[in-house]
Design a protein around this motif. Structure first.
Motif, PDB file in Angstrom:
ATOM      1  N   LYS A 196       0.853  -1.197   0.000  1.00  0.00           N
ATOM      2  CA  LYS A 196       0.000   0.000   0.000  1.00  0.00           C
ATOM      3  C   LYS A 196       0.886   1.243   0.000  1.00  0.00           C
ATOM      4  N   MET A 197       1.900   1.171   0.852  1.00  0.00           N
ATOM      5  CA  MET A 197       2.807   2.300   0.994  1.00  0.00           C
ATOM      6  C   MET A 197       3.538   2.574  -0.314  1.00  0.00           C
ATOM      7  N   GLU A 198       3.928   1.523  -0.977  1.00  0.00           N
ATOM      8  CA  GLU A 198       4.614   1.674  -2.263  1.00  0.00           C
ATOM      9  C   GLU A 198       3.707   2.369  -3.272  1.00  0.00           C
ATOM     10  N   LYS A 199       2.449   2.006  -3.253  1.00  0.00           N
ATOM     11  CA  LYS A 199       1.484   2.659  -4.152  1.00  0.00           C
ATOM     12  C   LYS A 199       1.350   4.135  -3.814  1.00  0.00           C
ATOM     13  N   GLY A 200       1.284   4.392  -2.522  1.00  0.00           N
ATOM     14  CA  GLY A 200       1.156   5.780  -2.076  1.00  0.00           C
ATOM     15  C   GLY A 200       2.378   6.594  -2.456  1.00  0.00           C
ATOM     16  N   PHE A 201       3.518   5.974  -2.312  1.00  0.00           N
ATOM     17  CA  PHE A 201       4.778   6.620  -2.676  1.00  0.00           C
ATOM     18  C   PHE A 201       4.778   6.964  -4.162  1.00  0.00           C
ATOM     19  N   GLU A 246      12.902  -6.650   5.736  1.00  0.00           N
ATOM     20  CA  GLU A 246      11.668  -6.078   5.186  1.00  0.00           C
ATOM     21  C   GLU A 246      11.256  -4.869   6.016  1.00  0.00           C
ATOM     22  N   THR A 247      11.403  -4.995   7.308  1.00  0.00           N
ATOM     23  CA  THR A 247      11.086  -3.866   8.186  1.00  0.00           C
ATOM     24  C   THR A 247      12.008  -2.680   7.898  1.00  0.00           C
ATOM     25  N   PHE A 248      13.273  -2.985   7.694  1.00  0.00           N
ATOM     26  CA  PHE A 248      14.247  -1.936   7.378  1.00  0.00           C
ATOM     27  C   PHE A 248      13.818  -1.138   6.149  1.00  0.00           C
ATOM     28  N   PHE A 249      13.448  -1.853   5.112  1.00  0.00           N
ATOM     29  CA  PHE A 249      13.071  -1.156   3.877  1.00  0.00           C
ATOM     30  C   PHE A 249      11.692  -0.504   3.983  1.00  0.00           C
ATOM     31  N   ARG A 250      10.835  -1.110   4.773  1.00  0.00           N
ATOM     32  CA  ARG A 250       9.534  -0.469   4.975  1.00  0.00           C
ATOM     33  C   ARG A 250       9.746   0.887   5.642  1.00  0.00           C
ATOM     34  N   LYS A 251      10.632   0.913   6.617  1.00  0.00           N
ATOM     35  CA  LYS A 251      10.875   2.191   7.313  1.00  0.00           C
ATOM     36  C   LYS A 251      11.519   3.227   6.393  1.00  0.00           C
ATOM     37  N   LYS A 252      12.427   2.762   5.540  1.00  0.00           N
ATOM     38  CA  LYS A 252      13.025   3.669   4.555  1.00  0.00           C
ATOM     39  C   LYS A 252      11.928   4.278   3.676  1.00  0.00           C
ATOM     40  N   MET A 253      11.017   3.391   3.293  1.00  0.00           N
ATOM     41  CA  MET A 253       9.923   3.812   2.420  1.00  0.00           C
ATOM     42  C   MET A 253       9.051   4.841   3.128  1.00  0.00           C
ATOM     43  N   GLY A 307      10.724   8.083   2.956  1.00  0.00           N
ATOM     44  CA  GLY A 307      10.641   8.633   1.603  1.00  0.00           C
ATOM     45  C   GLY A 307       9.255   9.197   1.334  1.00  0.00           C
ATOM     46  N   PHE A 308       8.276   8.472   1.813  1.00  0.00           N
ATOM     47  CA  PHE A 308       6.884   8.910   1.666  1.00  0.00           C
ATOM     48  C   PHE A 308       6.689  10.258   2.355  1.00  0.00           C
ATOM     49  N   ALA A 309       7.201  10.355   3.562  1.00  0.00           N
ATOM     50  CA  ALA A 309       7.081  11.600   4.329  1.00  0.00           C
ATOM     51  C   ALA A 309       7.795  12.744   3.614  1.00  0.00           C
ATOM     52  N   ALA A 310       8.960  12.450   3.049  1.00  0.00           N
ATOM     53  CA  ALA A 310       9.715  13.492   2.347  1.00  0.00           C
ATOM     54  C   ALA A 310       8.946  13.976   1.124  1.00  0.00           C
ATOM     55  N   PHE A 311       8.326  13.050   0.413  1.00  0.00           N
ATOM     56  CA  PHE A 311       7.533  13.425  -0.764  1.00  0.00           C
ATOM     57  C   PHE A 311       6.348  14.300  -0.360  1.00  0.00           C
ATOM     58  N   GLN A 312       5.710  13.931   0.725  1.00  0.00           N
ATOM     59  CA  GLN A 312       4.554  14.728   1.144  1.00  0.00           C
ATOM     60  C   GLN A 312       4.989  16.140   1.504  1.00  0.00           C
TER      61      GLN A 312
END
Lengths: 209, 209
Positions: A146-151, B140-147, B150-155
């Motif tokens: 979901k997060m990837e889609k949002g990104f 997976e957790t590591f990359f989820r957190k990176k994501m 990144g999501f926050a930075a985009f917003q």
DNA sequence: AAGCTTTCTTATCATAGATCAATTTTTTCT
DNA sequence: AGAAAAAATTGATCTATGATAAGAAAGCTT
């Protein structure tokens, strides 16, 4: 402002559940969850009835939850220093919404979540969800995707804001989100596109002529 | 254009490894990986030496990899229909870079990845990384957190593009990324901020006076 | 149905930043 | 070092969209 929403009853331990398990299974339809997993998840979901105009989350409140929309329409928006509103996201049926930037770090909201059409939503706390991640690993994958889609959506939006004039962005919006267009006011769309309602009105006039 | 980068040798099965395991451990410093896990990860990393000007990824190529920057500087950018470039991301030491939108779905690149200062990067394939997720769940957790970051930075970027004039965005940029400012050209910064190099020049003039 | 309130439209004028066209400064290469 | 290329600056003008101010239309409420 008064709280305009009411909580539904919630029963723990799976003995009795007020929340439709079948519906929960649909939320995660592609995951093929076991009945006991669905039950486990359902116990962490809280159903809320929201009236149009309700502010579900205020600026500076700590964000503990995200919401899954069963029906109705919500949006997140940012109030800038000059008093202008900037809509970040709309959410209709089957969308998730929160101030994710704050949600991820359980920090203070920059955005507000507003109900713009009477809605039914499930409230899901981050804390409980993280416990579930350990029990049901596919859930973490589900939310990562979901997060990837949002990104991806955010990146697309940055690029269209940088490279397209307002008119093109409006066209893209109504083409990409026809269902959303019908649930929101034009001034909501303007605040999403980053233009004034007057400019949007001019664009719309141009189109009809 | 000729390929300006060369691959280093790569030895599988952990018998011999050309890649510094200590360095890999640092990439995931907060994860506290076991030595055998580090070895397993190292086997999937490929070290590349890049010369300034190298295009690591071209538009429309399928994106299989992401890159971890050991040194130097790279950027991703979008070429719009009118021939303008829009920089999406810069990456210096300890940053990850790719066309993530395409990377997540192993689809065609919209962006190009360009090396803008001679660099050393690790190349990591999505496919191999997904196998690793199963073996080392904390990855997976590591990359989820990176994501999430990144999501926050985009917003944040969407909001500052919508609510701040170019001058303020420039101030934020140099304050937030002082190290990047030193590694890139002003026209790169302009293309990141969404203004022309002429406008940036005028803003800079105003500041010095 | 009348009267509020909210939303949308239209017109005029203002402005941030774009475009175009040189020129100067800095960097790179031989 | 000197030439060539790349990057940055400057000036003049243009344009998309903003700001302000009214009004018109649509939606609610009693």
């Amino acid at each position: 402002m008064m709280k305009q929403f009411q909580k539904t009853k919630k029963y723990y331990l799976g003995v009795l559940m007020s929340i439709d398990k079948k519906f929960i299974a649909e939320v995660f339809q592609n995951l093929d969850l076991q009945p006991n997993e669905v039950e486990r998840i359902a116990a962490t979901f809280e159903l809320l009835d929201l009236k149009k105009g309700t502010i579900l989350l205020h600026e500076n409140e700590v964000v503990h939850d995200q919401y899954y929309v069963r029906s109705g329409c919500l949006r997140t928006y940012f109030n800038d220093v000059s008093g202008k509103e900037h809509t970040i996201q709309f959410a209709i049926k089957d969308w998730w919404i929160s101030d994710y930037t704050a949600f991820f770090s359980t920090s203070k909201a920059l955005l507000q979540i507003e109900c713009i059409q009477d809605a039914q939503v499930y409230k899901i706390s981050r804390k409980e969800m993280e416990v579930l991640y350990a029990e049901i690993p596919s859930l973490e994958t589900f939310f990562r995707k979901k997060m990837e889609k949002g990104f991806a959506a955010f990146q697309k939006r940055i690029l269209s804001n940088l490279s397209q004039p307002a008119k093109d962005r409006y066209y893209s919006f109504i083409k990409t989100y026809p269902n959303i267009e019908q649930s929101v006011k034009n001034y909501h769309i303007a605040s999403y596109l980053g233009i004034t309602t007057e400019s949007l009105s001019r664009i719309r006039k141009e189109i009809t002529s």
